[in-house]
Scaffold this active site. Structure first.
Site, mmCIF file in Angstrom:
data_model
loop_
_atom_site.group_PDB
_atom_site.id
_atom_site.type_symbol
_atom_site.label_atom_id
_atom_site.label_comp_id
_atom_site.label_asym_id
_atom_site.label_seq_id
_atom_site.Cartn_x
_atom_site.Cartn_y
_atom_site.Cartn_z
ATOM 1 C CB ALA A 173 -0.928 -0.009 1.207
ATOM 2 N N GLY B 88 0.035 1.352 -3.306
ATOM 3 C CA GLY B 88 -0.152 0.607 -4.535
ATOM 4 C C GLY B 88 0.517 1.154 -5.776
ATOM 5 C CB SER B 89 2.444 4.196 -6.587
ATOM 6 O OG SER B 89 3.346 4.142 -5.496
ATOM 7 C CE LYS B 90 8.326 2.061 -3.832
ATOM 8 N NZ LYS B 90 7.419 2.897 -3.022
ATOM 9 C CG ASP C 200 -0.227 -2.544 3.538
ATOM 10 O OD1 ASP C 200 0.866 -2.108 3.116
ATOM 11 O OD2 ASP C 200 -0.828 -2.068 4.501
ATOM 12 C CG ASP D 160 8.999 0.809 -0.298
ATOM 13 O OD1 ASP D 160 10.144 1.303 -0.255
ATOM 14 O OD2 ASP D 160 7.966 1.494 -0.215
ATOM 15 C CB CYS E 111 10.740 6.887 1.766
ATOM 16 S SG CYS E 111 9.479 6.488 2.994
#
Length: 854
Positions: free
Chosen positions: A186, A188-190, A216, A281, A334
């Site tokens: 989540a 969800g862009s990747k 997720d 990630d 990140c």
């Protein structure tokens, strides 16, 4: 963790995201400079400065430039969907329309940089712009661009995503036949990007052989993930709701140990859920996102990374255990904190020995400016810098573990004394630490330096290419993960007894923490460790018993057992001697309670396995399936059997039928065989939907083809399909419903009238005759006297714009910017703005005459 009835997440809830602190309410605007209530948002934190200056993530000469960039808002970035049928049109529109018009536009009082493609992203599919919302509202060109972004994003032709967030999937080297796991997926862009890569590299096949499993922890974030990926319209995706560090391995050989007949039937099926690629990630402190979330400035402290370090290791190790030998895993955050980045990677390499290597990808994406990973750093706890773990023990810092330091010293000492858990956890090391004279001596002021090749990691810093900050490490699994030897074990095949105990205790703790939110993940992990610590005095008896019960399974399961903090309880349940699991799902559900009490083997269940989640069932109603095949004339070559699933066990009340690819079908088969260990929240592509209107109930087929599933099944439809001229196709999009006699092409109107009552497909007639997955087609309803579109207003608008642009391009040979913008205000899509259908028909006849003369 499961959702509760009556609290289904709706689209409106997705708007409740992080507050945009760059935009102030009008009541707090700077129009009243004397208003003492308004204060500029703080973009500084002395602790932040002190921490990262000491860590030397950038040189002292760059520090000012680094901080200046961190205090600026992040440029907007977006990615074109490479699998969209309008991909080339959109890319051309950006390059030839918006890019040029923005360059020519004078922006008052600003140095607006026009939109430009990201130089390091392949095929100019990713773009970046630097404008504010205020500029969008003030400038007409930017306002048109903003409307374009909103429309194309909703349709699914583009995805808005931070630039550095696009980097990790590119280093995974995904291929069309790969099984890919996105552990913490989540929003969800990747995941969307991974699906794009799989489909794009498949180059026109029916459906790719690979698939993506997106997971997720939080159920509401799963709903957001589903909402994002639904725009992809894919049959190669499964969305699950599990803790990443406890993701189930779904080993079916436990349940098919008896009966050669059963085993032979499963020879062609997968027997364990393993992946070719894994994206980790992981949850992190997120200080790399300061530019888009400046509220982190006031919340940031040096201990945020320390609290997530162990969880990040657990998730990464679980990802490696689910990775096939020869596969690749990308670990990313990140965050700029080395405790969350290089320290985690170093610990992974130490635990895995030579079975995992850090890949040097410095030659890939050469235009992406990145910096090598750090080899030395310090740990800070409660305002004190700790050069080594020895200092942490002296100061009794219970939250500090050896793996946070560059050398990881004391880790080997604990392992040799049989005090290391199966996954190498060392949080409670203070309880069993050796005397001072056994700890490697080190000068308190001397910095530790890692001897691992951590420079192969990548750090992206904001001021290099005007982005956010990111950390990426690419790992390659060269062999099975090593077992942890136990010196006291008499058999080489036995695992550490402490490891077995830890696994069982973790299963118990998992049941208690099953409903925690994302923000409490670290606490959940600590709870597992707390349970393990409390049971220390009973370790010998319980661990030996666990080891004896599982000794016969050790040889074939070493890889998965060693690398995870705790398996799901259903993977370590004691199983009595007996036959294979029953295949009758409904009987298994009825006997759930009795089975738990008597210790019988787990039965396959179709409901209540996961509370609040609808069951996933293969749809096998031959009557409905045959009626669909007959009505639409679906070619026999289309794979139907075993590819249809539903979320309702009552076949008489099924509203939607979903289609899954072969790869997803194999995973679902495996999940059923192992007792539905996967908690699936979404699966498949909506292919057929029951028509609930009164007219629909009288149609020969009660199921219509959904817009999402139409591109997949379109090449196989032989009935209820018509080819319309551009003029008639455009009229359908504009007016939504047209009587048969009102079509420009009278022959087309007659063919439409001859169709059977119910759903039909209208394809835009172009040079080719045969419809394929890239053809422009819409679903319509053939009524008694008219043809009506079954497409959303937004889809109609987008198709109209694309058709207008193509027609203008073909007519003039050049791209007309005005034809690509928002529809002319005079052109009312409902046909109720003073322009009659007859007027459009006259215009359409002129167009046809012109085309014929050419």
């Amino acid at each position: 963790m499961g959702g509760r009835r009556g609290s289904r997440t709706q689209r409106k809830h997705f708007k409740q995201s992080r507050e945009n602190v760059w935009k102030r309410p009008k009541t707090e605007s700077s129009s009243d400079p004397n208003n003492p209530a308004w204060q500029p948002f703080a973009t500084q934190n002395p602790s932040f400065d002190e921490y990262y200056k000491e860590q030397r993530i950038v040189s002292p000469e760059e520090w000012d430039a680094f901080m200046e960039m961190l205090r600026k808002p992040l440029p907007a970035a977006f990615r074109i969907n490479a699998t969209s049928q309008f991909c080339e049109d959109i890319r051309s529109q950006l390059a030839n329309d918006f890019m040029k018009s923005l360059q020519a536009e004078a922006i008052e009082g600003g140095d607006l940089e026009p939109i430009k493609p990201l130089p390091w992203y392949p095929d100019n599919l990713a773009w970046q712009s630097n404008f504010s919302r205020m500029q969008l509202r003030k400038n007409q060109t930017l306002e048109r661009f903003h409307e374009f972004l909103k429309l194309e994003t909703e349709i699914g032709n583009i995805s808005r995503q931070e630039a550095v967030s696009m980097v990790p999937p590119l280093f995974l080297d995904v291929r069309p036949d790969h099984f890919v796991l996105d552990v913490c997926a989540a929003p969800g862009s990747k995941t969307f990007q991974l699906l794009e890569i799989i489909y794009h590299s498949a180059k026109g096949r029916f459906l790719p052989d690979g698939m993506v499993l997106a997971n997720d922890l939080d159920v509401q974030r799963c709903n957001l993930l589903i909402h994002q990926t639904k725009r992809m319209c894919t049959a190669n995706l499964i969305v699950t709701n599990h803790e990443g560090q406890h993701f189930p391995g779904c080993r079916s050989h436990k349940n098919i140990s008896n009966g050669s007949e059963t085993t032979n039937n499963l020879e062609q099926s997968i027997t364990q859920l393993l992946f070719d690629r894994v994206l980790c990630d992981v949850p992190c402190s997120g200080d790399g996102t300061l530019r888009k979330a400046p509220d982190i400035w006031r919340k940031w402290n040096g201990g945020m990374g320390n609290g997530l370090h162990c969880l990040q290791i657990h998730i990464a190790m679980r990802g490696l255990s689910l990775l096939k030998v020869g596969g690749r895993m990308v670990y990313s955050t990140c965050s700029m904190n080395p405790v969350e980045n290089e320290a985690v990677v170093a610990e992974i390499l130490r635990r895995c020995g030579g079975s995992v290597e850090l890949v040097d990808v410095s030659n890939e994406l050469p235009q992406l400016i990145r910096r090598p990973g750090l080899t030395k750093w310090k740990v800070r706890d409660k305002g004190v810098w700790l050069p080594s773990y020895k200092d942490a023990r002296k100061l009794q810092r219970n939250g500090i573990v050896p793996s946070m330091f560059p050398s990881g010293k004391n880790y080997a000492d604990l392992t040799n004394n049989n005090q290391k858990s199966e996954n190498g956890e060392s949080v409670n090391a203070e309880d069993v630490v050796q005397p001072d004279d056994t700890i490697s001596s080190i000068d308190d002021l001397e910095e530790e330096v890692s001897d691992l090749p951590l420079q192969r990691c990548m750090r992206i810093v904001p001021h290099d290419q005007n982005t956010g900050a990111f950390f990426i490490a690419v790992l390659h699994k060269v062999s099975h993960l090593p077992a942890i030897p136990d010196k006291s074990a008499t058999s080489q095949g036995k695992l550490s007894t402490r490891s077995e105990l830890y696994e069982n205790l973790s299963d118990q703790a998992t049941e208690e923490i099953n409903g925690l939110e994302v923000s409490s993940v670290d606490g959940a992990d600590e709870k597992i460790l707390e349970v393990a610590s409390k049971a220390e005095e009973n370790i010998s008896e319980m661990a030996l018993e666990a080891a004896d019960e599982k000794i016969s399974e050790e040889t074939s399961e070493v890889d998965e057992k060693i690398s995870e903090v705790a398996l799901e309880a259903d993977l370590v349940d004691d199983e009595p001697a007996g036959g294979a699991p029953e295949s009758n799902s409904s009987e298994a559900a009825d006997k759930k309670t009795d089975s738990a009490k008597t210790g019988e083997k787990r039965k396959l269940q179709i409901q209540s396995k996961w509370k609040g989640v609808d069951p996933v069932l293969f749809f096998q109603d031959e009557t409905i399936i045959n009626s669909i095949k007959t009505f639409y004339g679906i070619d026999e070559s289309f794979p139907f059997t075993g590819h249809l699933v539903t979320r309702n066990k009552d076949a008489n009340h099924v509203k939607r039928i979903y289609y899954v690819s072969k790869s997803v079908k194999d995973v679902l088969d495996l999940n059923f065989r192992v007792g539905q260990q996967l908690k699936i929240t979404s699966v498949g592509l909506k292919m057929f939907e029951r028509q609930s209107s009164r007219e629909g109930s009288s149609a020969p087929c009660s199921f219509r083809i959904s817009s999402e599933g139409l591109p997949v099944i379109l090449p196989y439809i032989t009935k209820q399909i018509l080819y319309a001229s551009p003029a008639d196709f455009k009229h359908l999009l504009q007016y939504k419903s047209i009587k048969f006699a009102d079509f420009v092409d009278a022959d087309f109107g007659q063919k439409a009238a001859d169709l059977m009552l119910g759903c039909c497909v209208i394809v835009l007639r172009e040079d080719h005759v045969q419809a394929d997955a890239l053809a422009i087609a819409i679903g319509c309803w053939k009524g008694r006297s008219s043809l009506s579109v079954m497409v959303t207003a937004m889809d109609c608008q987008e198709l109209l714009e694309r058709l207008s642009a193509r027609m203008e391009t073909e007519k003039n040979g050049t791209l007309a910017p005005e034809s690509l913008g928002v529809l002319d205000k005079k052109q009312d899509m409902s046909g109720e703005n003073g322009t009659t259908l007859e007027d459009h028909n006259v215009e359409a006849m002129k167009i046809q005459d012109t085309n014929a003369s050419e």
